[in-house]
Design a protein around this motif. Structure first.
Motif, PDB file in Angstrom:
ATOM      1  N   TRP A 277       0.804  -1.224   0.000  1.00 14.77           N
ATOM      2  CA  TRP A 277       0.000   0.000   0.000  1.00 14.77           C
ATOM      3  C   TRP A 277       0.839   1.277   0.000  1.00 14.77           C
ATOM      4  CZ3 TRP A 277      -3.163  -2.220   4.669  1.00 14.77           C
ATOM      5  CH2 TRP A 277      -3.952  -3.274   4.214  1.00 14.77           C
ATOM      6  N   VAL A 278       2.008   1.249   0.635  1.00 12.23           N
ATOM      7  CA  VAL A 278       2.828   2.462   0.723  1.00 12.23           C
ATOM      8  C   VAL A 278       3.890   2.490  -0.375  1.00 12.23           C
ATOM      9  CG1 VAL A 278       4.337   3.862   2.195  1.00 12.23           C
ATOM     10  CG2 VAL A 278       2.424   2.601   3.213  1.00 12.23           C
ATOM     11  N   TYR A 279       4.559   1.353  -0.615  1.00  9.02           N
ATOM     12  CA  TYR A 279       5.690   1.325  -1.551  1.00  9.02           C
ATOM     13  C   TYR A 279       5.338   0.726  -2.910  1.00  9.02           C
ATOM     14  CZ  TYR A 279       8.011   1.586   3.052  1.00  9.02           C
ATOM     15  OH  TYR A 279       8.389   1.916   4.324  1.00  9.02           O
ATOM     16  N   ASP A 280       4.132   0.149  -3.033  1.00 12.60           N
ATOM     17  CA  ASP A 280       3.742  -0.524  -4.275  1.00 12.60           C
ATOM     18  C   ASP A 280       4.779  -1.577  -4.683  1.00 12.60           C
ATOM     19  OD1 ASP A 280       1.998  -1.000  -6.404  1.00 12.60           O
ATOM     20  OD2 ASP A 280       3.078   0.362  -7.737  1.00 12.60           O
ATOM     21  N   LEU A 281       5.293  -2.298  -3.697  1.00 14.30           N
ATOM     22  CA  LEU A 281       6.300  -3.328  -3.982  1.00 14.30           C
ATOM     23  C   LEU A 281       5.703  -4.445  -4.834  1.00 14.30           C
ATOM     24  CD1 LEU A 281       8.352  -3.934  -0.689  1.00 14.30           C
ATOM     25  CD2 LEU A 281       9.257  -3.333  -2.928  1.00 14.30           C
ATOM     26  N   ASN A 282       6.484  -4.930  -5.774  1.00  9.95           N
ATOM     27  CA  ASN A 282       6.066  -6.067  -6.597  1.00  9.95           C
ATOM     28  C   ASN A 282       7.305  -6.833  -7.043  1.00  9.95           C
ATOM     29  OD1 ASN A 282       6.851  -5.148  -9.475  1.00  9.95           O
ATOM     30  ND2 ASN A 282       5.776  -3.374  -8.616  1.00  9.95           N
ATOM     31  N   GLU A 283       7.095  -8.013  -7.626  1.00 12.87           N
ATOM     32  CA  GLU A 283       8.210  -8.916  -7.918  1.00 12.87           C
ATOM     33  C   GLU A 283       9.175  -8.367  -8.968  1.00 12.87           C
ATOM     34  OE1 GLU A 283       6.077 -11.877 -11.177  1.00 12.87           O
ATOM     35  OE2 GLU A 283       6.038 -12.427  -9.061  1.00 12.87           O
ATOM     36  N   ASN A 284       8.787  -7.308  -9.682  1.00 15.37           N
ATOM     37  CA  ASN A 284       9.668  -6.732 -10.699  1.00 15.37           C
ATOM     38  C   ASN A 284      10.576  -5.632 -10.152  1.00 15.37           C
ATOM     39  OD1 ASN A 284       8.494  -8.330 -12.803  1.00 15.37           O
ATOM     40  ND2 ASN A 284       6.705  -6.980 -12.719  1.00 15.37           N
ATOM     41  N   ASP A 285      10.413  -5.287  -8.889  1.00 10.75           N
ATOM     42  CA  ASP A 285      11.201  -4.185  -8.330  1.00 10.75           C
ATOM     43  C   ASP A 285      12.646  -4.587  -8.053  1.00 10.75           C
ATOM     44  OD1 ASP A 285       9.633  -1.815  -8.130  1.00 10.75           O
ATOM     45  OD2 ASP A 285       8.464  -2.729  -6.521  1.00 10.75           O
ATOM     46  N   VAL A 286      13.543  -3.613  -8.268  1.00 11.53           N
ATOM     47  CA  VAL A 286      14.888  -3.657  -7.683  1.00 11.53           C
ATOM     48  C   VAL A 286      14.834  -2.626  -6.560  1.00 11.53           C
ATOM     49  CG1 VAL A 286      17.364  -3.344  -8.039  1.00 11.53           C
ATOM     50  CG2 VAL A 286      15.931  -4.274  -9.887  1.00 11.53           C
ATOM     51  N   TRP A 287      14.694  -3.118  -5.372  1.00  9.31           N
ATOM     52  CA  TRP A 287      14.378  -2.297  -4.189  1.00  9.31           C
ATOM     53  C   TRP A 287      15.645  -2.075  -3.385  1.00  9.31           C
ATOM     54  CZ3 TRP A 287      10.689   0.344  -1.481  1.00  9.31           C
ATOM     55  CH2 TRP A 287      10.819   0.425  -0.090  1.00  9.31           C
ATOM     56  N   TRP A 288      15.854  -0.829  -2.961  1.00  3.99           N
ATOM     57  CA  TRP A 288      17.011  -0.558  -2.114  1.00  3.99           C
ATOM     58  C   TRP A 288      16.602   0.259  -0.909  1.00  3.99           C
ATOM     59  CZ3 TRP A 288      21.897   2.892  -3.288  1.00  3.99           C
ATOM     60  CH2 TRP A 288      22.838   2.688  -2.249  1.00  3.99           C
ATOM     61  N   SER A 289      16.608  -0.388   0.247  1.00  7.25           N
ATOM     62  CA  SER A 289      16.498   0.312   1.514  1.00  7.25           C
ATOM     63  C   SER A 289      17.905   0.440   2.066  1.00  7.25           C
ATOM     64  CB  SER A 289      15.613  -0.462   2.493  1.00  7.25           C
ATOM     65  OG  SER A 289      15.740   0.088   3.782  1.00  7.25           O
ATOM     66  N   THR A 290      18.326   1.662   2.328  1.00  4.86           N
ATOM     67  CA  THR A 290      19.713   1.916   2.733  1.00  4.86           C
ATOM     68  C   THR A 290      19.941   1.694   4.227  1.00  4.86           C
ATOM     69  OG1 THR A 290      19.253   4.271   3.061  1.00  4.86           O
ATOM     70  CG2 THR A 290      19.999   3.598   0.872  1.00  4.86           C
ATOM     71  N   SER A 291      18.961   1.118   4.902  1.00  4.38           N
ATOM     72  CA  SER A 291      19.087   0.871   6.339  1.00  4.38           C
ATOM     73  C   SER A 291      19.991  -0.340   6.613  1.00  4.38           C
ATOM     74  CB  SER A 291      17.708   0.621   6.949  1.00  4.38           C
ATOM     75  OG  SER A 291      17.802   0.417   8.344  1.00  4.38           O
ATOM     76  N   ASP A 292      20.321  -0.513   7.886  1.00  5.10           N
ATOM     77  CA  ASP A 292      21.104  -1.656   8.356  1.00  5.10           C
ATOM     78  C   ASP A 292      20.156  -2.691   8.952  1.00  5.10           C
ATOM     79  OD1 ASP A 292      22.733  -3.162  10.573  1.00  5.10           O
ATOM     80  OD2 ASP A 292      24.248  -2.210   9.310  1.00  5.10           O
TER      81      ASP A 292
END
Length: 634
Positions: A277-292
């Protein structure tokens, strides 16, 4: 607050917000049904205040859903993890099939070393794929991981080991940061001298050139653990929805760190829902969260949620500006990153190097940028939104806590993007029944500052604290009886947008007028010479409190009395004459947690000469000395 015409929520969003409040069982049951369950639940939600349970008698396993489930669906060749670093080492990639095999092998190794369902495994590792493998292997076999940030010293690690009582500690001999080698195994050895009674084995991944010091009968190398596991059955344990996946510690103010916990069932449902709902994540994403991975963002949106969606997640070992100030922009361009999660501190770090660094790179693959961790100050938002991404993609702020495991207030990009108001985290998300109230729990009018609370639990909320339910009830449910107390000060505007002003103990009362430290900091950051600012209250016999500001200047600007007066005048002109900045100190650094949050509580204690309490999360202890030195001259 920005005044705009009344915003009309899109029909789909209105419908979801309404259903979440009126029919939460079916609302959460529907989204849970999108995940894999070995056995569906009997009842979505049971609440016997303040105790609650989600997805009662449902059987699942979060590690299985992140790995094996995708392989079984024929997506084993898709890339699961890309490892990048700022130390010049080659990129590593793991497909879902490769990740599953590594997780199985390490899970078997853990079992061979005596780890059983319900046992704890403390992980103290750098940002490397083996850290993810260790977490997934632990939850695969029904054990509970307690990840401790790999930058903590031995005292902080010892406290967390003493509380979790793990059977096994997983570490690496070294980590790398800014060209330096960090000796992690040595820190583990020191911590275990203090609180190692429960620990039977230490598993060490060798990365450095030297042989790590191994303690006989206790220590095994990573490869040796895997060798011991050969032939051991490490199939995914069928876990009840309410059985724990992990413990994650968050700092208390004066008391010991609090062990928040998350179960297999409700946790994965919540981070999946908010990912959608917030990030619209899906299996085609190259997702980068810069957290540890040592923080909740790393648990939820570096490891678990991206893998639940079957997309590619990037793990990065290093800092934003080493070896060059464009290392992050290089990684985005090279990997065609589609969505970026970054902390406001990360933004400000990159911002101080100017616009020319991002301009060198093709960032056209990015569709969305999200920030959280603390308030995204309007100047930092404007730099990202206007200068870096040239208004081509939305840059949205949102708010959540360690205790919530995922977003609570945000702009629901995956449902319908609402107009962005700089400085606002936007609206309480579907399923978050929130209100802003006074200290008696009564709702405050629009535009009046109060305490942000939730009227009922949501699936991502920690159901207790590890072995300390009494403290959980006292800290979160008894402050204002009947509601969940976040501890955050906030204001709501006429559109229902929430503006967070800092923690309740980060609100200053000047001559009876309450002002959030964030508001003063935002004003100081509007000046082109200011890179960072931290504001705390200082006792004043006449006004009750005044504002005390600590300012870090951008390179090329030097502190002087003229600049000081200009900054004080800027605050007065922007926020009104009532807001008195009595003291201003120019420093080279601010005390921050390793996740980038400014430690205002610590600054306040230094000014008042009070005990500093738990500051084990601090990034650089020399910042304390600098604050002390600056204050002593006043």
């Amino acid at each position: 607050m920005q005044k705009t015409p009344k915003i009309e929520y899109p029909p789909k969003l209105k419908s979801m917000l309404k259903k979440a409040l009126e029919d939460p069982e079916n609302f959460w049951g529907e989204i849970a049904g999108e995940l894999h369950w070995f056995k569906r639940w009997d009842k979505v939600f049971e609440w016997n205040y303040p105790n609650f349970t989600w997805f009662k008698n449902g059987i699942t396993n979060i590690s299985y859903n992140c790995t094996e489930y995708h392989v079984n669906k024929g997506r084993g060749d898709c890339t699961a993890i890309i490892w990048e670093n700022g130390e010049g080492q080659p990129t590593r990639k793991l497909t879902y099939e490769q990740l599953l095999q590594e997780v199985k092998r390490f899970a078997a190794g853990l079992k061979a070393l005596g780890v059983k369902k319900g046992d704890r495994v403390t992980t103290y590792m750098p940002m490397i794929p083996e850290a993810a493998i260790a977490m997934l292997a632990t939850t695969r076999i029904g054990a509970i991981h307690s990840v401790v940030f790999g930058g903590f010293g031995y005292g902080a690690l010892a406290d967390r080991i003493a509380d979790a009582e793990p059977k096994v500690v997983v570490t690496a001999d070294v980590g790398f940061r800014r060209g330096e080698t960090i000796n992690l195994k040595e820190v583990v050895d020191e911590a275990l001298k203090v609180s190692g009674k429960s620990v039977e084995k230490v598993i060490t991944l060798k990365r450095g050139e030297k042989e790590p010091l191994m303690i006989s009968k206790r220590d095994v190398l990573w490869d040796e653990a895997i060798e011991k596991g050969k032939g051991v059955n490490a199939e995914a344990e069928r876990m009840r929805a309410d059985e724990l996946a992990f413990i994650l510690y968050t700092s208390g103010t004066m008391a010991k760190p609090k062990g928040t916990v998350q179960p297999h069932g409700s946790y994965q449902v919540y981070i999946y829902a908010m990912g959608k709902w917030v990030y619209d994540l899906n299996e085609n994403d190259v997702w980068w969260s810069t957290s540890d991975i040592g923080w909740i963002v790393g648990h939820s949106y570096v490891i678990y949620a991206p893998l639940l969606f079957g997309c590619t997640t990037i793990m990065y070992e290093g800092v934003p500006d080493h070896p060059t100030p464009d290392v992050w922009w290089q990684i985005i361009e090279k990997n065609r990153v589609t969505k970026l999660w970054i902390s406001p501190t990360g933004v400000r770090t990159l911002m101080k190097y100017g616009d020319e660094w991002p301009k060198k790179h093709d960032l056209s693959s990015i569709k969305l940028v999200v920030c959280a961790g603390e308030v995204l100050n309007p100047p930092a938002w404007e730099w990202l939104q206007k200068k870096v991404f040239e208004d081509k993609v939305p840059v949205i702020d949102h708010m959540w806590q360690t205790e919530s495991s995922g977003p609570m207030v945000g702009n629901p990009y995956g449902i319908a993007l609402l107009p962005i108001k700089p400085g606002s985290a936007t609206i309480p998300l579907p399923g978050i029944d929130a209100e802003i109230v006074d200290e008696d729990g009564k709702p405050v009018p629009t535009g009046v500052e109060g305490i942000f609370i939730c009227k009922k639990p949501f699936p991502g909320l920690t159901p207790t604290l590890w072995r300390d339910h009494e403290r959980y009830v006292q800290d979160y449910w008894n402050r204002i009886p009947g509601v969940y107390y976040t501890g955050d000060a906030a204001i709501k505007d006429g559109d229902g947008y929430i503006y967070f002003l800092g923690r309740m103990d980060e609100v200053i009362k000047i001559a009876g007028h309450r002002i959030g430290t964030i508001e003063i900091e935002n004003t100081l950051l509007q000046h082109p010479a200011v890179a960072e600012a931290a504001v705390v209250g200082r006792p004043d016999p006449l006004r009750g409190e005044t504002a005390c500001a600590f300012v870090v200047l951008k390179s090329g600007h030097a502190p002087n009395s003229v600049l000081e007066e200009r900054l004080k005048r800027l605050v007065k002109e922007t926020l009104g004459p009532i807001v008195i900045v009595s003291d201003m100190f120019f420093v080279s650094k601010l005390p921050k947690t390793r996740s980038g949050k400014i430690m205002r509580r610590l600054i306040g204690a230094l000014i008042a000469g009070k005990p500093l309490g738990d500051y084990s999360t601090i990034e650089d202890e020399t910042a304390i000395e600098e604050i002390k030195k600056a204050v002593s001259k006043s």
